[in-house]
Scaffold this active site. Sequence first.
Site: not given
Length: 255
Positions: A145-146
């Site tokens: 999800p960065e």
Amino acid sequence: MSAPDAFVRTARDGAVLTVTLDRPEQLNAQTPATWAALASVGESLDDEVRVVVLRGAGRSFSAGLDRSLFSPEPGTDGGLGDLGRAPTAEAEERIRGYQAGFRWLRRPGIVSIAAVQGHAIGAGCQLALACDLRVLTEDAQLRLPEPTLGLVPDLTGTSNLVELVGYSRAMEICLTGRPVGAAEAHAMGLANVVVPREQLDDAVAQLTAALLAPPVAASRASAALVRSAVRNDPETQDAAERSAQVLRLQELAGR
């Protein structure tokens, strides 16, 4: 052996080293201390270790970064806020140290297996990707999800993901931050095996036994060839195969 502040423990059984993230009440959330402990494990390996099994205690493999690291306030050791305020060279050097906790999992001489149940998010996903092989339970989910948080995967995840699934799939998985379930992971090559949760231990044990079955020298030489094939052009790889095979034949012939 354990690193209590980092919540990492190890257990050795002959040629097999099991490394366990042991913070189940926090879904094995990671900190810089975790990565330092993992790097230390890699540095301490001896030549007798052939297989490294990486696990997470409890119901999830690893839910990623400890929430405290997201604090923008100064003083959080290893926090993203402190990294963002540090001089560029210092920040990059600190991240280089963090990456060392991941990159050793593909070092020559060993084959690494990630045993993944439940969530493997962010740093947890990148830790699973850092291993050579992955055994997933049916309820496992991988996620990076960065970018959706304004960040990038920086713990060796991008190169490993591209090697495993190719450019376009890696681009889509990274940029959308969507979860990849076990069945999809298996279909695209992220998972070698998918099993019900109660069969995870047996599946890892069977895979480990299969990896240990060939003679050690031949196994290590073959693993080295597979790793080099990812980046070598065909001519260079052909030469590497010839060289490795001649060494094997000479050993078998008693030279």
